[in-house]
Design an enzyme around this catalytic site. Structure first.
Site, PDB file in Angstrom:
ATOM      1  N   SER A  67       0.791  -1.597   0.072  1.00 21.40           N
ATOM      2  CA  SER A  67       0.086   0.273   0.192  1.00 21.40           C
ATOM      3  C   SER A  67       1.055   1.440   0.340  1.00 21.40           C
ATOM      4  O   SER A  67       2.146   1.451   1.160  1.00 21.40           O
ATOM      5  CB  SER A  67      -1.055  -0.220   1.611  1.00 21.40           C
ATOM      6  OG  SER A  67      -1.779  -0.506   1.506  1.00 21.40           O
TER       7      SER A  67
HETATM    8  N1  SAH Z   1      -0.350  -4.691   4.024  1.00 21.07           N
HETATM    9  C1  SAH Z   1       0.293  -4.811   2.579  1.00 21.07           C
HETATM   10  C2  SAH Z   1      -0.558  -4.820   1.515  1.00 21.07           C
HETATM   11  C3  SAH Z   1      -1.360  -5.595   1.883  1.00 21.07           C
HETATM   12  S1  SAH Z   1      -1.938  -5.801  -0.396  1.00 21.07           S
HETATM   13  C4  SAH Z   1       1.319  -4.934   2.688  1.00 21.07           C
HETATM   14  O1  SAH Z   1       2.262  -3.855   3.345  1.00 21.07           O
HETATM   15  O2  SAH Z   1       2.377  -5.065   2.083  1.00 21.07           O
HETATM   16  C5  SAH Z   1      -3.350  -6.701  -0.249  1.00 21.07           C
HETATM   17  C6  SAH Z   1      -3.163  -8.267   0.690  1.00 21.07           C
HETATM   18  O3  SAH Z   1      -4.253  -8.659   1.642  1.00 21.07           O
HETATM   19  C7  SAH Z   1      -2.778  -8.982  -0.726  1.00 21.07           C
HETATM   20  O4  SAH Z   1      -1.447  -9.444  -0.391  1.00 21.07           O
HETATM   21  C8  SAH Z   1      -3.610 -10.446  -0.663  1.00 21.07           C
HETATM   22  O5  SAH Z   1      -3.105 -11.585  -0.859  1.00 21.07           O
HETATM   23  C9  SAH Z   1      -4.618 -10.847   1.228  1.00 21.07           C
HETATM   24  N2  SAH Z   1      -5.294 -11.067   0.840  1.00 21.07           N
HETATM   25  C10 SAH Z   1      -6.487 -10.595  -0.018  1.00 21.07           C
HETATM   26  N3  SAH Z   1      -8.078 -10.954   0.740  1.00 21.07           N
HETATM   27  C11 SAH Z   1      -7.294 -12.125   1.959  1.00 21.07           C
HETATM   28  C12 SAH Z   1      -8.675 -12.541   2.841  1.00 21.07           C
HETATM   29  N4  SAH Z   1      -8.835 -13.168   2.168  1.00 21.07           N
HETATM   30  N5  SAH Z   1      -7.089 -13.299   3.803  1.00 21.07           N
HETATM   31  C13 SAH Z   1      -5.834 -12.436   3.502  1.00 21.07           C
HETATM   32  N6  SAH Z   1      -5.378 -12.133   3.182  1.00 21.07           N
HETATM   33  C14 SAH Z   1      -5.593 -11.803   1.602  1.00 21.07           C
END
Ligand code: SAH
Length: 215
Positions: A67
């Site tokens: 993000s």
């Molecule tokens: N916080 C992260 C960025 C997140 S992007 C950072 O600091 O890099 C959102 C993430 O949510 C992605 O990696 C995606 O794979 C994950 N995601 C999506 N759906 C999800 C779910 N149901 N459970 C856990 N993770 C999930």
């Protein structure tokens, strides 16, 4: 001679904190300090290290993103952490936000659904000596009951509706920060648990990748 990388990333990180965060209204000094310390370049793919402090989200593998720094700062600031809390992150991705949270709370539980990202995040967090983050590969919509109740929960992927398990696992008075809305745009919301009620505050418009459905 000082290593060029070390000097440059420290300067870039300080500039990021000043221009992208502080001057845009992030006032919590613990959040600013944490983001001054966590080396964002350690979490981005090799080819993008030069852009680690860009004012934007950056692509990770598997179509996911790390993000934008401002979104990380707004999300973690909204949790109003003092340092003694247990928090849960859904969507750990690269592990960057978990590393920031590790400096703001006592214990961090972080869930990521893509196994390769979990392995990579674990390696980076270990290499930085972060020892208060537990990572789990699972569908975060179900939360992580073993660590509950949580003082704060932060969801880093867009939810059409807030998963009920997350509200259940939130402590009375605790805060849940989540981007609520469809694929093309959401509202970053803080929900505060007050008995049977949830006090909702809209922080800003945002665009996160969607929360996907696991089995
Ligand atoms: N916080 C992260 C960025 C997140 S992007 C950072 O600091 O890099 C959102 C993430 O949510 C992605 O990696 C995606 O794979 C994950 N995601 C999506 N759906 C999800 C779910 N149901 N459970 C856990 N993770 C999930």
């Amino acid at each position: 001679m000082l290593s060029r990388g070390a000097v440059d990333t420290g300067k870039e990180r300080a500039a990021m904190v000043e221009h992208q965060l502080r001057r845009r209204g992030i006032g919590n000094t613990r959040v600013l300090a944490a983001m001054s310390e966590v080396p964002r370049e350690a979490f981005v793919p090799e080819a993008l290290k030069a852009s680690a402090y860009a004012d934007s989200a950056l692509p990770l593998s598997h179509g996911q993103t790390i993000s934008q720094p401002l979104m990380v700062a707004m999300s973690v600031e909204a949790l109003e952490l003092q340092g003694h809390e247990t928090v849960l992150e859904i969507g750990a991705g690269s592990g960057y936000q978990a590393a920031v949270l590790s400096r703001l709370a006592k214990k961090v539980y972080a869930i990521e659904i893509i196994p390769e990202l979990v392995d990579h995040a674990r390696g980076v967090l270990d290499s930085l000596g972060v020892d208060n983050v537990e990572l789990l590969c699972a569908d975060g919509r179900k939360g992580w009951p073993e660590g509950a109740p949580y003082d704060g929960i932060v969801v880093a992927a867009a939810a059409e509706e807030v998963p009920p398990a997350l509200i259940e696992q939130l402590r009375e008075g605790g805060r849940l920060v989540v981007p609520v809305g469809g694929k093309w745009g959401q509202s970053l919301q803080t929900l505060r648990k007050r008995g049977d009620r949830l006090e909702t505050e809209d922080l800003c418009r945002c665009v996160f990748v969607p929360l996907v459905y696991g089995s």
